[in-house]
Scaffold this motif. Structure first.
Motif, PDB file in Angstrom:
ATOM      1  N   LYS A   1      52.095 -14.288  40.822  1.00 42.75           N
ATOM      2  CA  LYS A   1      52.755 -14.358  42.135  1.00 42.75           C
ATOM      3  C   LYS A   1      52.309 -15.595  42.899  1.00 42.75           C
ATOM      4  N   LEU A   2      51.000 -15.848  42.895  1.00 38.34           N
ATOM      5  CA  LEU A   2      50.457 -17.033  43.575  1.00 38.34           C
ATOM      6  C   LEU A   2      51.044 -18.320  43.009  1.00 38.34           C
ATOM      7  N   LEU A   3      50.962 -18.469  41.701  1.00 40.06           N
ATOM      8  CA  LEU A   3      51.425 -19.696  41.054  1.00 40.06           C
ATOM      9  C   LEU A   3      52.906 -19.946  41.300  1.00 40.06           C
ATOM     10  N   THR A   4      53.712 -18.896  41.133  1.00 41.29           N
ATOM     11  CA  THR A   4      55.154 -19.080  41.237  1.00 41.29           C
ATOM     12  C   THR A   4      55.578 -19.381  42.662  1.00 41.29           C
ATOM     13  N   SER A   5      55.047 -18.634  43.612  1.00 41.03           N
ATOM     14  CA  SER A   5      55.457 -18.862  45.003  1.00 41.03           C
ATOM     15  C   SER A   5      55.044 -20.241  45.485  1.00 41.03           C
ATOM     16  N   GLN A   6      53.833 -20.677  45.117  1.00 45.07           N
ATOM     17  CA  GLN A   6      53.389 -22.007  45.545  1.00 45.07           C
ATOM     18  C   GLN A   6      54.155 -23.102  44.817  1.00 45.07           C
ATOM     19  N   ALA A   7      54.432 -22.891  43.531  1.00 46.00           N
ATOM     20  CA  ALA A   7      55.221 -23.865  42.777  1.00 46.00           C
ATOM     21  C   ALA A   7      56.615 -24.009  43.359  1.00 46.00           C
ATOM     22  N   ASN A   8      57.186 -22.904  43.822  1.00 45.31           N
ATOM     23  CA  ASN A   8      58.519 -22.950  44.414  1.00 45.31           C
ATOM     24  C   ASN A   8      58.518 -23.785  45.690  1.00 45.31           C
TER      25      ASN A   8
ATOM     26  N   GLY B   1      58.444 -16.637  49.828  1.00 46.97           N
ATOM     27  CA  GLY B   1      57.763 -16.107  48.655  1.00 46.97           C
ATOM     28  C   GLY B   1      56.253 -16.101  48.768  1.00 46.97           C
ATOM     29  N   THR B   2      55.714 -16.913  49.666  1.00 48.25           N
ATOM     30  CA  THR B   2      54.266 -16.901  49.876  1.00 48.25           C
ATOM     31  C   THR B   2      53.835 -15.747  50.776  1.00 48.25           C
ATOM     32  N   ILE B   3      54.827 -15.028  51.334  1.00 46.32           N
ATOM     33  CA  ILE B   3      54.552 -13.950  52.292  1.00 46.32           C
ATOM     34  C   ILE B   3      54.934 -12.579  51.745  1.00 46.32           C
ATOM     35  N   TYR B   4      56.178 -12.447  51.230  1.00 44.53           N
ATOM     36  CA  TYR B   4      56.595 -11.114  50.775  1.00 44.53           C
ATOM     37  C   TYR B   4      55.924 -10.743  49.450  1.00 44.53           C
ATOM     38  N   SER B   5      56.003  -9.464  49.111  1.00 45.61           N
ATOM     39  CA  SER B   5      55.340  -8.898  47.915  1.00 45.61           C
ATOM     40  C   SER B   5      53.825  -9.062  47.966  1.00 45.61           C
ATOM     41  N   GLY B   6      53.280  -9.045  49.157  1.00 43.47           N
ATOM     42  CA  GLY B   6      51.846  -9.260  49.329  1.00 43.47           C
ATOM     43  C   GLY B   6      51.575 -10.730  49.543  1.00 43.47           C
ATOM     44  N   THR B   7      51.093 -11.111  50.720  1.00 37.61           N
ATOM     45  CA  THR B   7      50.871 -12.518  51.029  1.00 37.61           C
ATOM     46  C   THR B   7      49.964 -13.168  49.989  1.00 37.61           C
ATOM     47  N   ASN B   8      50.049 -14.480  49.885  1.00 40.25           N
ATOM     48  CA  ASN B   8      49.187 -15.171  48.919  1.00 40.25           C
ATOM     49  C   ASN B   8      47.709 -14.990  49.246  1.00 40.25           C
ATOM     50  N   GLU B   9      47.406 -14.846  50.536  1.00 37.73           N
ATOM     51  CA  GLU B   9      46.018 -14.590  50.918  1.00 37.73           C
ATOM     52  C   GLU B   9      45.539 -13.248  50.348  1.00 37.73           C
ATOM     53  N   ILE B  10      46.419 -12.261  50.378  1.00 35.02           N
ATOM     54  CA  ILE B  10      46.086 -10.960  49.796  1.00 35.02           C
ATOM     55  C   ILE B  10      45.884 -11.083  48.289  1.00 35.02           C
ATOM     56  N   GLN B  11      46.686 -11.917  47.644  1.00 33.33           N
ATOM     57  CA  GLN B  11      46.539 -12.104  46.191  1.00 33.33           C
ATOM     58  C   GLN B  11      45.187 -12.749  45.863  1.00 33.33           C
ATOM     59  N   TYR B  12      44.766 -13.709  46.674  1.00 30.79           N
ATOM     60  CA  TYR B  12      43.437 -14.288  46.482  1.00 30.79           C
ATOM     61  C   TYR B  12      42.358 -13.209  46.619  1.00 30.79           C
ATOM     62  N   ASN B  13      42.498 -12.363  47.635  1.00 25.25           N
ATOM     63  CA  ASN B  13      41.522 -11.286  47.834  1.00 25.25           C
ATOM     64  C   ASN B  13      41.492 -10.349  46.637  1.00 25.25           C
ATOM     65  N   ARG B  14      42.670 -10.061  46.085  1.00 24.32           N
ATOM     66  CA  ARG B  14      42.752  -9.141  44.952  1.00 24.32           C
ATOM     67  C   ARG B  14      42.048  -9.729  43.723  1.00 24.32           C
ATOM     68  N   ILE B  15      42.282 -11.008  43.493  1.00 21.84           N
ATOM     69  CA  ILE B  15      41.649 -11.661  42.340  1.00 21.84           C
ATOM     70  C   ILE B  15      40.130 -11.720  42.544  1.00 21.84           C
ATOM     71  N   ALA B  16      39.723 -12.036  43.764  1.00 24.37           N
ATOM     72  CA  ALA B  16      38.286 -12.087  44.057  1.00 24.37           C
ATOM     73  C   ALA B  16      37.643 -10.728  43.823  1.00 24.37           C
ATOM     74  N   SER B  17      38.343  -9.666  44.238  1.00 22.10           N
ATOM     75  CA  SER B  17      37.814  -8.318  44.048  1.00 22.10           C
ATOM     76  C   SER B  17      37.666  -7.990  42.567  1.00 22.10           C
ATOM     77  N   MET B  18      38.653  -8.378  41.765  1.00 20.83           N
ATOM     78  CA  MET B  18      38.593  -8.115  40.318  1.00 20.83           C
ATOM     79  C   MET B  18      37.475  -8.911  39.654  1.00 20.83           C
ATOM     80  N   LEU B  19      37.062 -10.008  40.295  1.00 26.10           N
ATOM     81  CA  LEU B  19      35.943 -10.802  39.777  1.00 26.10           C
ATOM     82  C   LEU B  19      34.597 -10.294  40.292  1.00 26.10           C
ATOM     83  N   GLY B  20      34.650  -9.252  41.133  1.00 28.01           N
ATOM     84  CA  GLY B  20      33.414  -8.693  41.673  1.00 28.01           C
ATOM     85  C   GLY B  20      32.838  -9.485  42.828  1.00 28.01           C
ATOM     86  N   LEU B  21      33.707 -10.254  43.506  1.00 24.61           N
ATOM     87  CA  LEU B  21      33.230 -11.098  44.600  1.00 24.61           C
ATOM     88  C   LEU B  21      33.333 -10.426  45.947  1.00 24.61           C
ATOM     89  N   SER B  22      34.039  -9.317  46.025  1.00 18.92           N
ATOM     90  CA  SER B  22      34.177  -8.634  47.303  1.00 18.92           C
ATOM     91  C   SER B  22      34.333  -7.136  47.099  1.00 18.92           C
TER      92      SER B  22
END
Length: 380
Positions: A320-327, A359-380
């Motif tokens: 989601k992050l890559l595609t929305s930012q690429a767009n 696209g950077t806002i709907y389906s979960g903002t890109n900031e939320i996607q960063y938080n999700r990835i950070a959480s999966m890495l054990g950073l938060s």
């Protein structure tokens, strides 16, 4: 990359015959913020909404990857980005959850209408106070015999002003956390349910958006999708498909944009040479190609993992992050390549920029996607 078989290619090519009609007057309709009922009639006739649904409901019975392949073609061929978004919203908002989680009665009553495109769908999740924090939702649904009584409001509801069916997420147990939310299928004319006026917005203007209001709105218990308290399970299933379906459309749009920029750069001459011969222009186009292919690969790879039953939480967020930012990036590059012409509304490129930002806002903002990835890495 995937080698598409003959049937998949023919299906995409067959639906491509509708793209020119879908694209008609896209600049003018965007300027006026008009949802075209005539185009939606064509959408129904094309059968594109029926792609992922079982044949017993009138669907085409296509799997996840084939559906994405055809929707990528929609993005490449249809210039009305708002219409594209309304199509994927209808598929994902009510069709996908009803087929997966709906009772036999719900499926029998609603799926044929949804699949045929006779009922436009919307989902109501976000609230004015909560934003991306869905657990803070204040809309309540209290049990009263064989009914639930809904009170509250929703905002940023795509398709809201034109939808017939709404998947509404409300708290049935205020202190229940993720297990306190339930999904309800609500019809537009239900007493106590009011649809707000269309809200003006930056992009995707042909896909109307509004607020919703619930004032002692009584919903039969049979309209629960899934189980009481299982709303987040429904939402998780829906959001995965929403990301895959809506952002693969963006990939198709980027493919069209790339082709258009290549052709323009070859034809447009400055200082005696095609502008494609200048490294500053060529590099922009090469970057567009790289970002397009990266987004495409992440989306299809993530879809394949999902089909295999793997955990795709991180993959989905990255895709989601890559595609929305690429767009966004490629739409801005296209304006720059076209220069003054790109800035003019008639070329449709400035519209692409406005659409892409969404696209950077709907389906979960890109900031939320960063938080999700950070959480999966054990950073938060």
């Amino acid at each position: 990359m995937i080698d598409w078989n003959e049937d998949q290619v023919e299906l995409r090519e067959g639906l491509a015959a509708w793209h020119e009609a879908f694209s008609a007057d896209h600049v003018e309709n965007d300027d006026s913020g008009t949802f075209s009922w005539q185009k939606w009639k064509l959408v129904r006739e094309s059968g594109i909404v029926s792609l992922p649904f079982d044949e017993q409901w009138g669907g085409l019975g296509q799997d996840l990857l084939t559906t994405m392949h055809v929707l990528e073609g929609l993005g490449e061929g249809c210039r009305d980005g708002g219409l594209n978004f309304s199509i994927t919203t209808t598929i994902c908002s009510v069709g996908v959850p009803v087929e997966k989680f709906g009772s036999p009665a719900l499926k029998q009553k609603y799926l044929p209408r949804i699949v045929a495109g006779d009922a436009i769908g919307a989902h109501a999740i976000t609230e004015p106070a909560g934003g991306s924090d869905a657990l803070r939702m204040r809309t309540r649904a209290e049990r009263d015999g064989d009914e639930f009584v809904l009170n509250g409001s929703k905002t940023f509801v795509s398709n809201g002003p034109v939808a017939d069916l709404f998947m509404v997420y409300a708290k049935t147990r205020p202190e229940g956390g993720p297990l306190g939310v339930t999904a309800f299928l609500v019809e537009k004319d239900t007493p106590g349910f009011e649809i707000g006026n269309p809200i003006k917005k930056m992009g995707l203007r042909t896909s109307p958006l509004s607020e919703l209001y619930f004032d002692d709105c009584r919903i039969p218990a049979g309209q629960v999708c899934g189980r009481v308290g299982g709303g987040f399970m429904v939402l998780d299933h829906v959001m995965k498909r929403e990301i895959l379906y809506s952002f693969i459309v963006n990939v198709g749009e980027m493919q069209h944009r790339l082709h258009r920029c290549v052709e323009y750069a070859r034809e447009r001459r400055q200082f005696g040479n095609p502008i494609a011969s200048y490294q500053s222009i060529a590099n922009k186009i090469v970057d567009m190609k790289i970002k397009l292919e990266t987004a495409r690969k992440w989306l299809y790879d993530t879809a394949q993992k999902l089909v295999r039953g793997e955990n795709v939480t991180t993959d989905m967020a990255i895709a989601k992050l890559l595609t929305s930012q690429a767009n966004v990036d490629t739409s801005l590059a296209a304006v720059q390549i076209f220069g003054g012409n790109g800035y003019m509304a008639e070329y449709g490129l400035e519209k692409d920029v406005r659409n892409a930002v969404a696209g950077t806002i709907y389906s979960g903002t890109n900031e939320i996607q960063y938080n999700r990835i950070a959480s999966m890495l054990g950073l938060s």
